[in-house]
Design a protein around this motif. Structure first.
Motif, PDB file in Angstrom:
ATOM      1  N   VAL A 175      43.071  51.292  54.069  1.00 17.58           N
ATOM      2  CA  VAL A 175      43.770  50.014  53.962  1.00 17.58           C
ATOM      3  C   VAL A 175      45.266  50.267  53.917  1.00 17.58           C
ATOM      4  O   VAL A 175      45.731  51.171  53.219  1.00 17.58           O
ATOM      5  N   GLY A 176      46.014  49.475  54.650  1.00 16.66           N
ATOM      6  CA  GLY A 176      47.459  49.626  54.678  1.00 16.66           C
ATOM      7  C   GLY A 176      48.120  49.170  53.384  1.00 16.66           C
ATOM      8  O   GLY A 176      47.723  48.154  52.800  1.00 16.66           O
ATOM      9  N   ASN A 177      49.125  49.900  52.969  1.00 11.47           N
ATOM     10  CA  ASN A 177      49.850  49.571  51.740  1.00 11.47           C
ATOM     11  C   ASN A 177      50.934  48.540  52.057  1.00 11.47           C
ATOM     12  O   ASN A 177      52.131  48.798  51.948  1.00 11.47           O
ATOM     13  N   ASP A 178      50.488  47.346  52.451  1.00  9.18           N
ATOM     14  CA  ASP A 178      51.405  46.259  52.794  1.00  9.18           C
ATOM     15  C   ASP A 178      51.004  45.004  52.016  1.00  9.18           C
ATOM     16  O   ASP A 178      50.085  45.059  51.191  1.00  9.18           O
ATOM     17  N   PRO A 179      51.655  43.860  52.221  1.00  7.89           N
ATOM     18  CA  PRO A 179      51.339  42.666  51.422  1.00  7.89           C
ATOM     19  C   PRO A 179      49.908  42.149  51.555  1.00  7.89           C
ATOM     20  O   PRO A 179      49.478  41.337  50.732  1.00  7.89           O
ATOM     21  N   PHE A 180      49.153  42.610  52.558  1.00  7.99           N
ATOM     22  CA  PHE A 180      47.762  42.184  52.704  1.00  7.99           C
ATOM     23  C   PHE A 180      46.794  43.028  51.868  1.00  7.99           C
ATOM     24  O   PHE A 180      45.619  42.709  51.756  1.00  7.99           O
ATOM     25  N   LYS A 181      47.286  44.126  51.316  1.00 10.23           N
ATOM     26  CA  LYS A 181      46.436  45.071  50.601  1.00 10.23           C
ATOM     27  C   LYS A 181      45.635  44.394  49.488  1.00 10.23           C
ATOM     28  O   LYS A 181      44.401  44.534  49.417  1.00 10.23           O
ATOM     29  N   GLU A 182      46.329  43.677  48.604  1.00 10.35           N
ATOM     30  CA  GLU A 182      45.640  43.052  47.466  1.00 10.35           C
ATOM     31  C   GLU A 182      44.626  42.020  47.924  1.00 10.35           C
ATOM     32  O   GLU A 182      43.546  41.897  47.343  1.00 10.35           O
ATOM     33  N   PHE A 183      44.960  41.283  48.962  1.00 13.78           N
ATOM     34  CA  PHE A 183      44.026  40.285  49.482  1.00 13.78           C
ATOM     35  C   PHE A 183      42.728  40.939  49.928  1.00 13.78           C
ATOM     36  O   PHE A 183      41.624  40.482  49.590  1.00 13.78           O
ATOM     37  N   LEU A 184      42.842  42.031  50.657  1.00 14.78           N
ATOM     38  CA  LEU A 184      41.648  42.716  51.152  1.00 14.78           C
ATOM     39  C   LEU A 184      40.831  43.311  50.005  1.00 14.78           C
ATOM     40  O   LEU A 184      39.626  43.051  49.890  1.00 14.78           O
ATOM     41  N   LEU A 185      41.469  44.094  49.166  1.00 14.72           N
ATOM     42  CA  LEU A 185      40.749  44.773  48.094  1.00 14.72           C
ATOM     43  C   LEU A 185      40.137  43.785  47.102  1.00 14.72           C
ATOM     44  O   LEU A 185      38.989  43.939  46.674  1.00 14.72           O
ATOM     45  N   ASP A 186      40.898  42.743  46.741  1.00 17.27           N
ATOM     46  CA  ASP A 186      40.374  41.741  45.805  1.00 17.27           C
ATOM     47  C   ASP A 186      39.204  40.969  46.412  1.00 17.27           C
ATOM     48  O   ASP A 186      38.213  40.678  45.729  1.00 17.27           O
ATOM     49  N   SER A 187      39.315  40.658  47.705  1.00 17.80           N
ATOM     50  CA  SER A 187      38.239  39.919  48.383  1.00 17.80           C
ATOM     51  C   SER A 187      36.951  40.729  48.392  1.00 17.80           C
ATOM     52  O   SER A 187      35.868  40.208  48.117  1.00 17.80           O
ATOM     53  N   TRP A 188      37.057  42.008  48.695  1.00 19.10           N
ATOM     54  CA  TRP A 188      35.868  42.854  48.763  1.00 19.10           C
ATOM     55  C   TRP A 188      35.247  43.066  47.391  1.00 19.10           C
ATOM     56  O   TRP A 188      34.024  43.050  47.248  1.00 19.10           O
ATOM     57  N   GLN A 189      36.082  43.225  46.390  1.00 20.38           N
ATOM     58  CA  GLN A 189      35.557  43.385  45.035  1.00 20.38           C
ATOM     59  C   GLN A 189      34.852  42.112  44.572  1.00 20.38           C
ATOM     60  O   GLN A 189      33.810  42.169  43.909  1.00 20.38           O
ATOM     61  N   ASN A 190      35.420  40.971  44.910  1.00 23.19           N
ATOM     62  CA  ASN A 190      34.794  39.698  44.548  1.00 23.19           C
ATOM     63  C   ASN A 190      33.449  39.517  45.241  1.00 23.19           C
ATOM     64  O   ASN A 190      32.540  38.878  44.698  1.00 23.19           O
ATOM     65  N   GLU A 191      33.311  40.080  46.429  1.00 23.04           N
ATOM     66  CA  GLU A 191      32.039  40.029  47.149  1.00 23.04           C
ATOM     67  C   GLU A 191      30.999  40.951  46.506  1.00 23.04           C
ATOM     68  O   GLU A 191      29.800  40.742  46.651  1.00 23.04           O
ATOM     69  N   GLY A 192      31.476  41.985  45.812  1.00 23.38           N
ATOM     70  CA  GLY A 192      30.564  42.968  45.232  1.00 23.38           C
ATOM     71  C   GLY A 192      30.443  44.226  46.073  1.00 23.38           C
ATOM     72  O   GLY A 192      29.559  45.058  45.835  1.00 23.38           O
ATOM     73  N   LEU A 193      31.322  44.384  47.060  1.00 24.37           N
ATOM     74  CA  LEU A 193      31.307  45.551  47.933  1.00 24.37           C
ATOM     75  C   LEU A 193      31.843  46.772  47.171  1.00 24.37           C
ATOM     76  O   LEU A 193      32.861  46.682  46.474  1.00 24.37           O
ATOM     77  N   ASP A 194      31.164  47.897  47.288  1.00 21.51           N
ATOM     78  CA  ASP A 194      31.652  49.112  46.654  1.00 21.51           C
ATOM     79  C   ASP A 194      32.797  49.682  47.488  1.00 21.51           C
ATOM     80  O   ASP A 194      32.605  50.042  48.654  1.00 21.51           O
ATOM     81  N   ILE A 195      33.991  49.748  46.901  1.00 25.15           N
ATOM     82  CA  ILE A 195      35.171  50.213  47.625  1.00 25.15           C
ATOM     83  C   ILE A 195      35.719  51.497  47.007  1.00 25.15           C
ATOM     84  O   ILE A 195      36.903  51.801  47.154  1.00 25.15           O
ATOM     85  N   SER A 196      34.858  52.235  46.348  1.00 26.37           N
ATOM     86  CA  SER A 196      35.299  53.468  45.697  1.00 26.37           C
ATOM     87  C   SER A 196      35.802  54.501  46.693  1.00 26.37           C
ATOM     88  O   SER A 196      36.551  55.411  46.325  1.00 26.37           O
ATOM     89  N   GLN A 197      35.400  54.366  47.966  1.00 24.24           N
ATOM     90  CA  GLN A 197      35.817  55.329  48.990  1.00 24.24           C
ATOM     91  C   GLN A 197      36.898  54.772  49.911  1.00 24.24           C
ATOM     92  O   GLN A 197      37.210  55.381  50.944  1.00 24.24           O
ATOM     93  N   VAL A 198      37.467  53.633  49.554  1.00 23.70           N
ATOM     94  CA  VAL A 198      38.566  53.059  50.344  1.00 23.70           C
ATOM     95  C   VAL A 198      39.876  53.710  49.908  1.00 23.70           C
ATOM     96  O   VAL A 198      40.190  53.749  48.714  1.00 23.70           O
ATOM     97  N   ARG A 199      40.628  54.209  50.865  1.00 28.31           N
ATOM     98  CA  ARG A 199      41.898  54.864  50.564  1.00 28.31           C
ATOM     99  C   ARG A 199      43.056  54.073  51.171  1.00 28.31           C
ATOM    100  O   ARG A 199      42.883  53.342  52.145  1.00 28.31           O
TER     101      ARG A 199
END
Length: 313
Positions: free
Chosen positions: A57-81
């Motif tokens: 995931v890019g370290n830009d203003p969309f980062k939090e949107f993506l990571l928060d959205s996936w966590q809210n879905e319940g997706l395991d993102i432990s391997q997302v860098r």
């Protein structure tokens, strides 16, 4: 990670900007997220599977949107860098049922930095199925290497592998698509292919029976051929070939519908369905998704899909 994952997908994430007007006329674009392997992951997740996603995931203003959205879905993102490259995006416009505009911006984006170091052997071993696509391989040489490593680890440890070439002439040449296919086919257990795009361009065959038999000979256990011309799915398994009609032909937007089918199929397979039953379940999921505009935001949830599936038994 203690809980065993049903499915891991490897691929890109993109910001989706959509509208029901033409791109030139739209005053507002609705933000969501997309990507073929991600759509497969979310489909399986919403159907009730435990799913992990490997990407950058890019370290830009969309980062939090993506990571928060996936966590809210319940997706395991432990391997997302995170990477310093930007997140890619695409614009999709559906001014009418017969009109569609798609513009991609996906060169030199964060997911293209996927590499061997993103593949944890322990993470792969702790899953039932590992899934990737030709789109993931097309991101970069290092992304292709990451997919090959994941499939090799899976094969060596009794983890099922699933693959979809997902050939698009806009992003990959026919020769490169064949090369990517050949990189992983020896380690592929489940193969999804489009009769319109994949089988013709990669295998150069158009007979469904010959295609499936050839893939069986190549060591693939389960083959799914998606045929828009014939209006359904061919499931090749254990020496038999069966046909399942599309759940609906009343569609609005088929963006990522094939990927949603893949997620529904893999979910069903890891929850005790036979391949033929899984095809029917996945057809319902993909059909419901295609009735709305957008890729991932239109994916239905478990309750709706199971209700229809059980009602049609």
């Amino acid at each position: 990670m203690e809980q065993k994952l049903d499915i891991i997908t490897i691929g890109e994430s993109l910001i989706e900007l959509s509208t029901d007007k033409s791109i030139s006329a739209a005053e507002c674009l609705y933000k969501y997220y997309g990507g073929d392997a991600l759509a497969t992951a979310i489909a399986a997740l919403r159907a009730g599977s435990n799913v992990g996603f490997i990407t950058r995931v890019g370290n830009d203003p969309f980062k939090e949107f993506l990571l928060d959205s996936w966590q809210n879905e319940g997706l395991d993102i432990s391997q997302v860098r995170l990477s310093n490259e930007p997140n890619g995006f695409y614009c999709i416009a559906r001014p009418s049922i017969n009109e569609k505009e798609v513009v991609y911006y996906r060169k030199k984006i964060a997911p293209s930095r996927l590499s061997l170091e993103d593949i944890s052997p322990d993470y792969i071993k702790n899953s039932k199925i590992v899934y990737a696509s030709g789109v993931t391989q097309s991101l970069s040489i290092s992304a292709d290497e990451a997919v090959c490593k994941a499939f090799k680890i899976a094969r060596e440890n009794g983890v099922t592998t699933a693959y979809d070439p997902n050939y698009y002439s806009q992003i990959l040449s026919q020769e490169d698509a064949r090369e990517d296919f050949n990189h992983v086919i020896d380690c592929t257990d489940i193969l999804f292919m489009s009769a319109k795009h994949d089988t013709v361009n990669i295998l150069e065959l158009d007979s469904i029976e010959n295609i499936i038999k050839k893939l069986w000979d190549m060591g693939v256990s389960i083959v799914i051929i998606k045929s828009s011309e014939n209006g359904g799915y061919y499931t090749g398994y254990n020496g038999n070939i069966s046909f399942t009609e599309f759940y609906t032909h009343d569609v609005i937007d088929t963006t990522c519908s094939g990927d949603v089918f893949n997620g529904g199929f893999l979910h069903a397979l890891t929850h005790g369905f036979s391949p033929i039953e899984a095809t029917k379940f996945a057809s319902i999921m993909a059909g419901l998704q295609a009735k709305q505009v957008g890729a991932i935001k239109s994916i239905p949830y478990k309750e709706q899909v199971y209700k229809i599936y059980k009602g049609e038994l």
